[in-house]
Design an enzyme around this catalytic site. Sequence first.
Site, PDB file in Angstrom:
ATOM      1  NE  ARG A 260      17.888  15.621   3.418  1.00 28.93           N
ATOM      2  CZ  ARG A 260      17.881  15.928   2.175  1.00 28.93           C
ATOM      3  NH1 ARG A 260      18.629  17.167   1.751  1.00 28.93           N
ATOM      4  NH2 ARG A 260      18.009  15.005   1.546  1.00 28.93           N
TER       5      ARG A 260
ATOM      6  CG  HIS B 238      16.302  20.362  -7.877  1.00 27.55           C
ATOM      7  ND1 HIS B 238      15.340  20.349  -7.020  1.00 27.55           N
ATOM      8  CD2 HIS B 238      17.219  19.401  -7.250  1.00 27.55           C
ATOM      9  CE1 HIS B 238      15.312  19.470  -6.212  1.00 27.55           C
ATOM     10  NE2 HIS B 238      16.560  19.103  -6.094  1.00 27.55           N
TER      11      HIS B 238
ATOM     12  CD  GLU C 254      18.704  21.658  -4.936  1.00 28.04           C
ATOM     13  OE1 GLU C 254      19.813  21.019  -5.377  1.00 28.04           O
ATOM     14  OE2 GLU C 254      18.037  20.875  -3.882  1.00 28.04           O
TER      15      GLU C 254
ATOM     16  CG  ASP D 253      22.985  18.180  -3.417  1.00 28.22           C
ATOM     17  OD1 ASP D 253      22.800  18.973  -2.781  1.00 28.22           O
ATOM     18  OD2 ASP D 253      22.185  17.961  -4.446  1.00 28.22           O
TER      19      ASP D 253
ATOM     20  CG  HIS E 271       7.111  14.846  -0.436  1.00 30.02           C
ATOM     21  ND1 HIS E 271       8.246  15.535  -1.073  1.00 30.02           N
ATOM     22  CD2 HIS E 271       5.872  15.373  -0.715  1.00 30.02           C
ATOM     23  CE1 HIS E 271       7.483  16.351  -2.071  1.00 30.02           C
ATOM     24  NE2 HIS E 271       6.209  16.414  -1.872  1.00 30.02           N
TER      25      HIS E 271
ATOM     26  CG  ASP F  27      12.489  22.262  -8.513  1.00 31.60           C
ATOM     27  OD1 ASP F  27      12.798  21.041  -7.617  1.00 31.60           O
ATOM     28  OD2 ASP F  27      11.353  22.318  -9.032  1.00 31.60           O
TER      29      ASP F  27
ATOM     30  CD  GLU G  54      23.438  19.972  -6.959  1.00 37.16           C
ATOM     31  OE1 GLU G  54      23.843  19.298  -7.986  1.00 37.16           O
ATOM     32  OE2 GLU G  54      22.386  19.921  -6.504  1.00 37.16           O
TER      33      GLU G  54
ATOM     34  CD  GLU H 285      18.892  16.169  -9.637  1.00 33.86           C
ATOM     35  OE1 GLU H 285      18.512  17.437  -9.842  1.00 33.86           O
ATOM     36  OE2 GLU H 285      19.289  15.469  -8.456  1.00 33.86           O
TER      37      GLU H 285
HETATM   38  C1  LIG Z   1      20.537  14.860  -2.352  1.00 39.43           C
HETATM   39  C2  LIG Z   1      20.190  15.963  -1.796  1.00 39.43           C
HETATM   40  O1  LIG Z   1      20.238  16.366  -0.417  1.00 39.43           O
HETATM   41  C3  LIG Z   1      18.581  16.649  -2.074  1.00 39.43           C
HETATM   42  O2  LIG Z   1      17.794  15.672  -1.520  1.00 39.43           O
HETATM   43  C4  LIG Z   1      18.248  16.402  -3.404  1.00 39.43           C
HETATM   44  C5  LIG Z   1      18.842  17.557  -4.378  1.00 39.43           C
HETATM   45  O3  LIG Z   1      19.290  18.750  -3.847  1.00 39.43           O
HETATM   46  C6  LIG Z   1      19.143  17.403  -5.789  1.00 39.43           C
HETATM   47  O4  LIG Z   1      18.611  16.420  -6.474  1.00 39.43           O
HETATM   48  O5  LIG Z   1      19.915  18.156  -6.413  1.00 39.43           O
HETATM   49 MG    MG Z   2      20.828  19.511  -5.149  1.00 35.21          MG
END
Ligand SMILES: C[C@H](O)[C@H](O)CC(=O)C(=O)O
Ligand code: MG
Length: 394
Positions: free
Chosen positions: A48, A318, A268, A214, A22, A291, A240, A338
């Site tokens: 990004r 996620h 995710e 991540d 977003h 997710d 991750e 999370e």
């Molecule tokens: C932090 C990561 O780049 C992304 O924005 C969020 C994510 O992949 C996660 O929470 O897992």
């Molecule tokens: Mg992630």
Amino acid sequence: MALPKIKNVRAFTATGGGADYHDQTDAHWIDDHIATPMSRYPEYRESRRSFGINVLGTLVVEIEADDGTIGFAVTTGGEPACYIVEKHLARFLEGRNPADYERIWDQMYFSTQYYGRKGLVVNAISGIDLALWDLIGKLRGEPVHQLLGGPVRDELQFYATGARPDVAKELGFIGGKMPLHHGPTEGLAGLHKNVAMLTDMRAKVGDDFWLMYDCWMALDVDYATRLAIACHEHGLKWIEEAISPDDYWGYAELKRNVPKGMLVTTGEHEATRWGFRMLLEMDCCDIIQPDVGWCGGITELLKISALADAKGKMVVPHGSSVYSYHFVITRHNSPFAEFLMMHPGPTEVVPMFAPQLLGEPVPVNGRIKASQLDKPGFGVELNRDIPLNRPYAH
Ligand SMILES: C[C@H](O)[C@H](O)CC(=O)C(=O)O
Ligand SMILES: [Mg+2]
């Protein structure tokens, strides 16, 4: 007891709030030189948003029953997802019993299989599925977690995702997951910076606090292996989403390569029981991270989770706030959850889906009590003060 039938399905876009997909401000940690598959192009390395991570934005789905009860859900997908919901998928719900979620899911998935299967279409299916579970819960006066079998523990425990695991520790979380900042094209210097950031954070949080990286699909197997080996002595708990979600073979290799005790996590950006079956059967990871707003919704997450359970794997969804919490509290193979820190710092706990959701519970001391989820449906309301735009109707 027969439930009122579904009268109408509506899809909206909304601006403001949300997470990495977003619009966020320049100063937000979630868009600060995070390594991505696009980092190989210097012009798309700093932010990004520069390559369009935010183009879709929010999808809000509302499902109204004949008695006026409305179930709703929020996910990502924006205007293109609105089109799919209104012009294609709504037909499989209107006039039907909301409790027939299996048949509804099956018809949504197989009618779109020729252009769907993953990504945007499954986001749209997920949004409808979550709105349907919200509606069923509201019609029956029961929380979604009760519809799923009820809590197996009294509270949820959280790790925090954000750039400040040291603050997350003070706030009572069990661990902190940081974004990786440098990808393979930034060479050895970038690799050293990645390791230095972990070393620095380890010095701040001490030995017993979980720290994770991540990698948001940014790496290749060789780089991810070197990163994992270099980070091992600094206690990296897991690495991750190190490589492309399509590279199941690479994940299987990475899992064989990482130092003993370090976990490989991903999922995710995976969808449906068939996608997760690949990850599980090819032994790609230790924890899968669907997710619920992207993998097919609760109806599909139940199947994904059962597959993982039979394989002895954990499911730690996620982000996705209440949509995950109602699931995680009902499953033994989801022992923690999370919390995505959406404060720009991130130095405070703020609701993940603000301003769209009202009544969204947030962790206090890194925990949410099961009793806080004891409200019909997902227990939240849509904030009617935010402008909703309905680009298509049917
Ligand atoms: C932090 C990561 O780049 C992304 O924005 C969020 C994510 O992949 C996660 O929470 O897992
Ligand atoms: Mg992630």
